[in-house]
Enzyme design. Structure first.
Site, PDB file in Angstrom:
ATOM      1  CE1 TYR A 198       8.125 -36.020 -66.274  1.00  0.00           C
ATOM      2  CE2 TYR A 198       6.818 -34.654 -64.800  1.00  0.00           C
ATOM      3  CZ  TYR A 198       7.236 -35.904 -65.223  1.00  0.00           C
ATOM      4  OH  TYR A 198       6.754 -37.029 -64.605  1.00  0.00           O
ATOM      5  CD  GLU A 246      11.184 -42.718 -62.631  1.00  0.00           C
ATOM      6  OE1 GLU A 246      11.292 -41.875 -61.728  1.00  0.00           O
ATOM      7  OE2 GLU A 246      10.204 -42.762 -63.401  1.00  0.00           O
TER       8      GLU A 246
END
Length: 613
Positions: free
Chosen positions: A393, A281
């Site tokens: 996650y 990211e």
């Protein structure tokens, strides 16, 4: 010494670095970067000042104003396997210092690709992967997400190449004598055939988000804020442009859900197949594996995840890797909200279902070390790459989803926007998040056991498997397979990669060879262009000792370097008893393929082979 991070030598009593100015001369022949870095501190400081370093050859540390040497040491002399070395400099009321150094060919953040390892086979390529603790192998820094930095960078590269960074591009120009601050001689810096690409990052980011790539690059424009870059291969660029054509719509959805997009650009770089992750990211320039180009638009879900990091992870960052769920769990929730808005609720539910199965599998993986099934972990003495999993996650997502169910989506949306606005450009820990949660949703702790969720092991009892018609149907069909029934091809003709992935994830982990052969004969799963589907099928083939598919296993392990595929395939080959032939096979394939893997992926596979062989 009072460390601020179990993965850093940085001292909490020292001022944090606020800005780094880098001059980088790329020497492809030696796979090294001749470098200088000016570090600016938050305040003048006297005494021993400590930075992180790994595989860096430090030649000088200088007073920036007078260019006189400053005393420094590198400890330990034999670098720590996880932390590397501490670079300790003696300062005397200094707020800036200049470090002259060179990277090593073995830098854990850098992968240098020869022309033969690229798509066009014409020019070399190099790129970074600094998460979790690899920025220190590119430049000396306080390599902890607690230390957010702005930076400027001059990249001196061969004129026939170009560069991109997770930063604002200032321009491409001829080198200027004296600007490299002793990174190398001016005769090299200003040599024939060299060019400087200049970048600035004007917002403070954690060091792991430092990123560049240098190679023969092309691009396609797909939106007002998005270009897609890759090696200059028209087929790759065109396929990526089609796959990610809806990126601007996703950005607008994200802004509606989470507030303004703070990074101006959202460009994408499709890297060579050796890239070890699905995506990274990096602000302004997301890095992607080419395996997310699936041809049906579903690869955009990875882009949705990396886009969601623009708010949760990049704007607000976990203070240390012990709190990694703050980055990934909240981002996974945000990703699925974007997917639901853009691709529909059924697609989001399939995503949740696949995640649920992966969470259950990781609980089994860590059954002998349940510390890493917690959200708030203790990673002292542990390499974060070794314990990377879906737990932060998916368990993190489940925690956020549980809060949403308790208070309702409108209230939770308001909470998230407030959370992001309050902590943007800060690094926080689990306790800060929980305090904010309790202050903004009074009494939440009376309905949800926050300690069980964040500090408890395993899956909490109020976590929830998703429910929808398509999800229930796929799980039901997987259960039918267990008793020998398979649907005709026309009954699953409309399935995409996610449907097949969910189906395969719900099959028994060990089946008969005949069942594997029948499954592939009917559905041609070993020929799938979707790596998630192919790898899930090949795991099943390995578990059944169906050697017919070992050539396809070898081919897959040699053509991609994404750890999401390497880890389960190598582990399936070598884990368990009576697998001598598979272990020999795995070692041979790794010996032949490892030079094409990123150093992080090499280390992960080596650890698997050492543990099980």
């Amino acid at each position: 010494m009072a460390p601020i991070d179990p993965h850093s030598y940085a001292d909490s009593t020292h001022p944090l670095t606020t800005h780094i100015s880098l001059s980088l001369y790329f020497d492809f022949a030696s796979s090294t970067i001749l470098s200088s870095a000016v570090l600016s501190l938050a305040a003048p400081y006297s005494g021993s000042f400590t930075l992180d370093s790994r595989s860096l050859l430090i030649s000088d540390v200088l007073d920036l104003a007078t260019l006189t040497p400053l005393p420094f040491t590198l400890q330990p002399t034999s670098p720590d396997a996880i932390l590397g070395q501490s670079l300790t400099v003696t300062l005397s009321d200094h707020s800036q210092l200049l470090v002259i150094f060179k990277t090593a060919p073995s830098s854990s953040a850098l992968q240098w690709l020869s022309p033969a390892q690229t798509f066009n086979k014409s020019f070399p390529f190099v790129y970074t992967q600094c998460q979790a603790i690899h920025a220190r192998s590119v430049f000396p820094c306080q390599d902890t997400p607690a230390a957010r930095i702005k930076y400027a960078a001059k990249l001196n590269i061969p004129r026939y190449l170009s560069a991109v960074m997770g930063a604002k591009h200032v321009g491409r120009r001829d080198p200027v004598p004296g600007e490299c601050r002793d990174a190398c001689d001016d005769s090299l810096w200003c040599g024939e055939g060299r060019v400087v690409e200049e970048f600035v990052m004007e917002q403070p980011i954690p060091p792991y988000l430092f990123a560049f790539a240098v190679g023969e690059l092309g691009f396609r424009e797909v939106g007002p804020r998005t270009k897609i870059y890759s090696e200059a291969v028209p087929g790759v660029l065109d396929a990526a442009a089609r796959e990610f054509a809806g990126t601007e719509e996703m950005i607008k959805v994200g802004e509606g859900l989470f507030g303004p997009y703070e990074w101006e650009r959202f460009d994408l770089l499709v890297l060579p197949p050796s890239f070890p992750y699905g995506g990274m990211e990096n602000p302004r320039m997301v890095f992607l594996t080419p395996t997310v180009i699936k041809g049906d638009g579903t690869g955009a879900q990875v882009v949705a995840h990396e886009l969601a990091h623009s708010w949760t992870g990049n704007l607000i960052t976990n203070k240390t890797n012990d709190h990694f769920w703050l980055n990934e769990g909240i981002t996974t929730y945000a990703e699925r909200r974007i997917v639901e808005a853009v691709q529909g609720k059924e697609r989001a539910v399939l995503n949740i279902g696949i995640g649920w199965k992966l969470l259950v599998e990781d609980m089994e993986r860590f059954k002998d070390n349940m510390e890493f099934t917690k959200l708030k972990t203790n990673q002292q003495g542990v390499d974060p790459d070794d314990v990377y999993s879906r737990v932060p996650y998916e368990k993190g997502f489940q925690f956020l989803w549980r809060i949403e169910r308790q208070i309702g989506r409108p209230a939770f949306d308001e909470f998230l926007k407030n959370y992001i606005a309050t902590f943007k450009f800060q690094s926080i820990d689990t306790d800060i998040f929980l305090d904010f949660l309790k202050a903004n949703i009074p009494g939440i702790e009376n309905h949800i056991d926050l300690k069980v969720w964040t500090e408890g092991t395993g899956i909490p009892p109020d976590a929830m498997e998703p429910a929808s018609d398509i999800y229930t149907k796929i799980v039901s069909l997987a259960n039918e397979f267990k008793v020998g029934r398979m649907r005709n091809e026309d009954e699953v003709a409309d399935w995409g990669g996610q449907e097949w992935e969910l189906y395969l994830e719900n099959l028994p982990k060990s089946v008969e060879v005949s069942q594997v052969l029948a499954l592939d004969a009917r559905y041609k799963l070993s020929e799938s262009k979707d790596y998630e589907v192919k790898v899930a099928f090949l795991q099943l083939a390995i578990a059944s000792r169906c050697s017919k598919y070992y050539s396809e296993v070898e081919k897959t392990l040699k053509e991609v370097g994404r750890m999401q595929y390497l880890r389960p395939l190598y582990k399936a080959l070598v884990q368990g008893t009576g697998k001598e032939e598979e272990k020999i096979f795995a070692k041979r394939v790794f010996s032949e393929a490892c030079s094409c893997y990123h150093p992080i992926a090499q280390g992960v596979v080596e650890a698997i082979l050492i543990k099980y062989t």
